[in-house]
Design a protein around this motif. Structure first.
Motif, PDB file in Angstrom:
ATOM      1  N   LYS A 184       0.855  -1.448  -0.017  1.00 14.77           N
ATOM      2  CA  LYS A 184       0.005  -0.023  -0.343  1.00 14.77           C
ATOM      3  C   LYS A 184       0.996   1.010  -0.171  1.00 14.77           C
ATOM      4  O   LYS A 184       1.635   1.321   0.915  1.00 14.77           O
ATOM      5  CB  LYS A 184      -0.583   0.109   1.456  1.00 14.77           C
ATOM      6  CG  LYS A 184      -2.046   0.943   1.153  1.00 14.77           C
ATOM      7  CD  LYS A 184      -3.324   0.988   2.536  1.00 14.77           C
ATOM      8  CE  LYS A 184      -4.199   1.863   2.090  1.00 14.77           C
ATOM      9  NZ  LYS A 184      -3.991   3.051   1.386  1.00 14.77           N
ATOM     10  N   LEU A 185       0.941   2.232  -1.019  1.00 12.03           N
ATOM     11  CA  LEU A 185       1.722   2.942  -1.050  1.00 12.03           C
ATOM     12  C   LEU A 185       0.997   4.677  -1.974  1.00 12.03           C
ATOM     13  O   LEU A 185       0.138   4.091  -2.582  1.00 12.03           O
ATOM     14  CB  LEU A 185       2.553   2.745  -2.504  1.00 12.03           C
ATOM     15  CG  LEU A 185       3.546   1.722  -2.464  1.00 12.03           C
ATOM     16  CD1 LEU A 185       4.478   1.025  -3.648  1.00 12.03           C
ATOM     17  CD2 LEU A 185       4.659   1.506  -1.092  1.00 12.03           C
ATOM     18  N   THR A 186       1.471   5.225  -1.279  1.00 17.57           N
ATOM     19  CA  THR A 186       1.476   6.714  -1.366  1.00 17.57           C
ATOM     20  C   THR A 186       1.442   7.159  -2.231  1.00 17.57           C
ATOM     21  O   THR A 186       2.910   7.630  -2.962  1.00 17.57           O
ATOM     22  CB  THR A 186       1.690   7.632   0.010  1.00 17.57           C
ATOM     23  OG1 THR A 186       1.107   7.258   1.333  1.00 17.57           O
ATOM     24  CG2 THR A 186       1.061   9.268   0.131  1.00 17.57           C
ATOM     25  N   VAL A 187       0.895   7.472  -3.828  1.00 22.08           N
ATOM     26  CA  VAL A 187       1.064   7.283  -5.058  1.00 22.08           C
ATOM     27  C   VAL A 187       2.144   9.123  -5.660  1.00 22.08           C
ATOM     28  O   VAL A 187       0.962  10.165  -5.143  1.00 22.08           O
ATOM     29  CB  VAL A 187       0.512   7.271  -5.522  1.00 22.08           C
ATOM     30  CG1 VAL A 187       0.683   7.658  -7.922  1.00 22.08           C
ATOM     31  CG2 VAL A 187      -0.023   5.595  -5.828  1.00 22.08           C
ATOM     32  N   PHE A 188       3.152   9.253  -5.582  1.00 21.14           N
ATOM     33  CA  PHE A 188       3.581  10.301  -5.877  1.00 21.14           C
ATOM     34  C   PHE A 188       4.176  10.714  -7.201  1.00 21.14           C
ATOM     35  O   PHE A 188       4.895  10.518  -7.546  1.00 21.14           O
ATOM     36  CB  PHE A 188       4.754  10.991  -5.000  1.00 21.14           C
ATOM     37  CG  PHE A 188       4.290  11.282  -3.992  1.00 21.14           C
ATOM     38  CD1 PHE A 188       4.349  12.728  -3.744  1.00 21.14           C
ATOM     39  CD2 PHE A 188       4.151  10.728  -2.706  1.00 21.14           C
ATOM     40  CE1 PHE A 188       3.902  13.660  -2.683  1.00 21.14           C
ATOM     41  CE2 PHE A 188       3.822  11.433  -1.486  1.00 21.14           C
ATOM     42  CZ  PHE A 188       3.685  12.719  -1.455  1.00 21.14           C
ATOM     43  N   ALA A 189       3.505   8.778  -8.378  1.00 29.19           N
ATOM     44  CA  ALA A 189       3.745   9.260  -9.453  1.00 29.19           C
ATOM     45  C   ALA A 189       2.752   8.844 -10.617  1.00 29.19           C
ATOM     46  O   ALA A 189       1.446   9.844 -10.364  1.00 29.19           O
ATOM     47  CB  ALA A 189       4.406   7.756  -9.529  1.00 29.19           C
ATOM     48  N   GLY A 190       3.378   9.666 -11.734  1.00 25.66           N
ATOM     49  CA  GLY A 190       2.468  10.628 -12.549  1.00 25.66           C
ATOM     50  C   GLY A 190       2.963   9.751 -13.636  1.00 25.66           C
ATOM     51  O   GLY A 190       2.345   8.122 -13.892  1.00 25.66           O
ATOM     52  N   ALA A 191       3.553  10.470 -14.605  1.00 23.32           N
ATOM     53  CA  ALA A 191       3.752   9.344 -16.141  1.00 23.32           C
ATOM     54  C   ALA A 191       2.982   8.687 -16.855  1.00 23.32           C
ATOM     55  O   ALA A 191       3.028   7.930 -17.546  1.00 23.32           O
ATOM     56  CB  ALA A 191       5.008   8.112 -15.307  1.00 23.32           C
ATOM     57  N   GLY A 192       2.189   9.691 -16.914  1.00 24.91           N
ATOM     58  CA  GLY A 192       0.310   9.025 -17.468  1.00 24.91           C
ATOM     59  C   GLY A 192      -0.759   8.666 -16.912  1.00 24.91           C
ATOM     60  O   GLY A 192      -1.653   8.295 -17.482  1.00 24.91           O
ATOM     61  N   ALA A 193      -0.915   8.413 -15.779  1.00 28.93           N
ATOM     62  CA  ALA A 193      -2.222   7.699 -14.792  1.00 28.93           C
ATOM     63  C   ALA A 193      -1.637   8.021 -13.544  1.00 28.93           C
ATOM     64  O   ALA A 193      -0.820   8.643 -12.848  1.00 28.93           O
ATOM     65  CB  ALA A 193      -1.068   6.503 -14.612  1.00 28.93           C
TER      66      ALA A 193
END
Lengths: 442, 464
Positions: A67-76
């Motif tokens: 369970k990760l807190t999302v700090f990514a984008g890259a298209g999503a």
């Protein structure tokens, strides 16, 4: 014969039906299947599970995902989904309907698609939208084919290297099989290089150019003068956009683009490990009849009431068959409903606020990360919205792993050795500060 | 169903909002340069939350789904969509996964699904990237070409497609850069093997087939066809749109197919959603497995949410019930055919599989002074009785095609009611064809003016 919850047939029903048909058992209905193919394989699948067991099976697998807190984008993008949406999209009149071929009992579907088209046109500033495509990458591939189909005797399309890697891969795959030659235009100084573009256009055989409005580094590209350059060379201009960001960014129409494409996921669609999302496409009116996919139009019924129908179908695969330039049939209709409800709830103000929160959060994070002294900024002073890249002084993969151990997920730009961060309105100040703390401690 | 007239834009009033967002806890950053910003806010509606909910609820009530009633739409396999599937797909630990993050649970689902589909189809390995059936066809044809190219066999430019094929088959072939060569059907509805022989040479990349074909008839000479195509170095492609009657009983891989797609939104019970999201995984035989890594046809892992639903369905049914799907679907189709063939023209006698095609009414009024009722009229009249219409005017082999597919999830009572209505419509057609020609009479709208819609298109609220 054992009963199962999804099959209404009782033994008595089966007997009566077989009798009416005049055969002794159901195997007799397979008498035309050559014997060597029928019931020859012993299926190795498991036995039926109860609903409770199925639920538990998936819960067990779900718990294996960190369970990760999302700090990514890259298209999503991890934008917030208002509670209303799944309630509307799970109404079974919408969820369990087929494509609206029988328009008299599909006015619900047809009407939301019409609303969706109107909203996509409002965001892009362009004239006509279709009813959706599969995802952003395939929408770009459709745009590539559309350029070639629209500009006579030209079969080369230029792609900016600023496009997301998955978009480049998919467009190039389609191009390879469709007989379209691809040229690449590099990114210089944070945007698709105008000089390189001019040089590439000079060959005189370019049907279209696909440019990212926000590139793979998160930078908002300045396309001033690009439309004149591209149109001057007789080619079409395609912009790949983030539709959420279009609430605040200069529109493809204002940039002079002929076609806008992108992924609708940023409009409140859950990440769901990459799909279902939706591809959108909007075009200038003059290219309407070359556009792939379904289109809904407004008309009147016999009593003069407003009614909606699938229209301009002469463009589509089931009419054109081997002369078609697109084969799309089923698209992502329910996700178009998802996006339509999202935009109805957010309105112009809500979407602007989402961008403001994301913008301020992302700028704060970037500043804090640079202050940590652990990064270099490859694009100092360049405009970005919610996503940016930095070059870490430690190995990018090591940093990513460290972050993951602390419960954060950031993406990598593998080729360049950058780490990519994204902040949406879902990220709190506490989460951002905790991420920065984790970086500092490494 | 009740007619409701509004568009969401017409519910809008300046100043209303339908969202809540957290307070901004970050310092206000300096804004973007003006030149990068749009001049005017987008013309999106401004509506409160209760109005949004009511508007879309009212819209939904003008719609007809499988949960609303019988949907005998040929080639579309409109079976019941189990609700547990929806719950599984909505589990936060799946729905919240970023496509680039490590996700052992999600990977395990894909792995298990791959194994299950390989077991069901007799092929080796599946890719889940395709997002729909047509997308699967395109992917499969790319793999077909890639396979030949990898062997240095560059001259294979043609693909053979039967004249009864789904409309997407020739379109997918064209998009994949292949030339379509049509092979005719015999009067018994099967591929003309002699004609096929004349089309085969070293330029054939492969052949696309669906078996049972779009007439619902099993291609009895499949073994010979596959041998002929393989004999000239071509590959066999299986269009899985018609897989429902074969599940657990017959495997495409065993019949000689090298590549196939499945429509998880047909055979594996995931909802059609009014036209997607679907999922069209493509399976290949062992020699083609290396080609899977040479193409990329969608951004991530395909429509993962749809794959979750389909795997839940496989687990629920298990091997025993999976093998019953086809039996019941075929039983129901044959039963309807036998009960109606005296009033609707059955062009080809014999057992069908999951679906069959009528060529309009027996009493079609072709020789009367007043024009008789057509297939379109029968379809529209069915809507008045609470049934969805069958697929009409497809396949193109017959002028008045009416293609009926009941699936395994409809009860005998529902099917009997449908048969009774179809018989009543046949009687009405004989007595008063205008009743059919003016149908539907009870739906939220009557037949719309489609000609004007196409001639003077109104495609957005602004145009209207």
């Amino acid at each position: 014969m054992s009963q199962f919850a999804y099959f209404p047939h009782t033994e008595e029903d089966v007997r009566a039906m077989l009798e009416r048909i005049g055969v002794k058992d159901t195997d007799a209905l397979y008498a035309d299947v050559p014997e060597q193919f029928f019931r020859k394989h012993t299926c190795a699948l498991g036995e039926a599970l109860s609903e409770q067991e199925v639920r538990e099976w998936f819960e067990r697998l779900a718990s294996m995902n960190p369970k990760l807190t999302v700090f990514a984008g890259a298209g999503a993008y991890d934008h917030y989904t208002p509670s209303v949406i799944p309630y509307i999209t799970s109404r079974s009149e919408f969820l369990t309907a087929y494509t609206p071929y029988q328009c008299e009992i599909s006015q619900g579907t047809l009407r939301y698609i019409f609303e969706y088209q109107s909203m996509i046109c409002a965001l892009t500033g362009l004239d006509v939208s279709n009813a959706s495509l599969y995802d952003g990458a395939t929408a770009a591939a459709e745009a590539m084919k559309m350029c070639v189909a629209s500009v006579r005797k030209r079969s080369r399309v230029l792609l900016s290297e600023g496009l997301l890697p998955q978009v480049l891969d998919v467009v190039e795959t389609y191009a390879r099989f469709h007989g379209v030659e691809i040229g690449r235009v590099p990114v210089m100084d944070g945007r698709t290089c105008p000089g390189c573009l001019r040089a590439a256009l000079a060959s005189g055989d370019v049907a279209g150019v696909i440019l990212p409005q926000i590139n793979r580094y998160g930078l908002v590209e300045d396309h001033e003068g690009y439309a004149e350059m591209i149109h001057g060379a007789g080619a079409l201009m395609v912009q790949y956009c983030d539709p959420s960001a279009l609430a605040v960014l200069r529109t493809p129409a204002e940039w002079g683009a002929d076609i806008a494409v992108g992924d609708g996921q940023s409009l409140g669609i859950p990440l769901c490990y990459g799909g279902p999302y939706l591809g959108f496409m909007a075009v200038k009116k003059e290219y309407m009849r070359k556009m792939p996919g379904r289109i809904v139009g407004q008309t009147l019924d016999k009593q003069g009431r407003r009614a909606y129908v699938l229209t301009l179908q002469a463009r589509e695969q089931h009419i054109k068959r081997e002369k078609a330039t697109s084969n799309i049939c089923s698209n992502e209709s329910l996700m178009a409903l998802w996006v339509t409800v999202y935009l109805s709830l957010m309105g112009p103000e809500g979407l602007k606020e989402v961008n403001r929160l994301s913008y301020d959060g992302a700028h704060y994070l970037k500043e804090q990360l640079l202050l940590s002294g652990k990064f270099e900024d490859p694009f100092p002073g360049k405009a970005f919205l919610k996503e940016f890249v930095l070059k870490p002084k430690e190995a990018p993969a090591r940093l990513q792993e460290r972050l993951q151990k602390a419960g954060f997920f950031a993406a990598l730009c593998t080729e360049e050795g950058y780490v990519s961060f994204c902040v949406t309105e879902k990220r709190s100040r506490e989460e951002v500060d905790a991420l920065v703390q984790c970086v500092k401690e490494g | 169903m009740k007619y409701y007239d509004k568009l969401i834009f017409e519910c809008s009033k300046p100043g209303r909002v339908g969202y809540t967002l957290p307070a901004n806890a970050f310092p206000k950053a300096e804004g973007l340069p003006q030149g990068l910003c749009r001049r005017q806010a987008p013309a999106l509606p401004e509506v409160s939350e209760p109005e949004v909910v009511r508007h879309y609820t009212l819209l939904s009530q003008m719609n007809f789904g499988v949960d609303s009633g019988f949907y005998p739409l040929g080639s579309c396999t409109m079976k019941y969509n189990p609700k547990i599937n929806e719950e599984v797909a909505a589990m936060p630990a799946f729905a919240g996964l970023h496509p680039l993050q490590s996700a052992p649970g999600a990977e395990k689902v894909l792995e298990e699904m791959d194994k299950a589909l390989a077991e069901i189809t007799g092929l080796s390995r599946f890719t889940f990237a395709p997002c729909a059936g047509a997308h699967g066809e395109l992917t499969g044809l790319m793999l077909m070409r890639q396979y030949h190219l990898n062997r240095g066999d560059n001259a294979r430019t043609k693909v053979i497609v039967p004249d009864s094929a789904h409309g997407t088959n020739p379109a997918s072939a064209a998009v994949a850069g292949l030339e379509v060569v049509e092979v005719k059907s015999l009067s018994n509805g099967r591929v003309d093997v002699e004609a096929l022989k004349g089309l085969l040479d070293e330029h054939v990349a492969g052949m696309m087939m669906t078996n049972p074909n779009t007439l619902g008839l099993f291609e009895t000479q499949i073994e010979e066809i596959a041998a002929l195509v393989h004999g000239v170095g071509g590959l066999m492609y299986y269009d899985g749109a018609n897989m429902n009657p074969l599940m657990g009983l017959v495997r495409p891989g065993d019949m000689g197919f090298d590549i196939m797609h499945l429509n998880l939104h047909k055979t594996f019970s995931t909802p059609h959603g009014g036209g997607g999201p679907g999922s069209g995984p493509v399976g290949v035989a062992a020699p083609l497995v290396p080609c899977l890594d040479q193409i990329r046809v969608s951004a991530w892992h395909g429509n993962f949410g749809v794959i979750l639903r389909a795997y839940a369905y496989i687990l629920m049914l298990g091997r025993e019930h999976l093998a019953k799907v086809g039996e019941y679907a075929v039983l129901s189709a044959n039963y309807i055919k036998e009960c109606l063939k005296d009033v609707y023209k059955l062009p080809i006698e014999g057992v069908c599989k999951h679906e069959f095609v009528f060529d309009g009414l027996v009493n079609d009024g072709a020789h009367d002074e007043v024009p008789g009722a057509t297939t379109l009229d029968v379809a529209k009249r069915l809507l008045d009785f609470g049934f969805h219409a069958p697929t009409i005017y497809f396949p193109l082999l017959f002028h008045q095609a009416l293609m009926i597919e009941p699936t395994e999830t409809e009860s005998k009572e529902t099917i009997d009611a449908f048969i009774a209505v179809m018989r009543r419509i046949a009687e009405e057609a004989a007595e008063d064809p205008t009743l059919l020609q003016e149908a539907p009479h009870t739906t939220p709208v009557s037949r719309p003016d489609e000609t004007t819609a196409a001639r003077s298109p109104i495609l957005t609220f602004q145009d209207a």
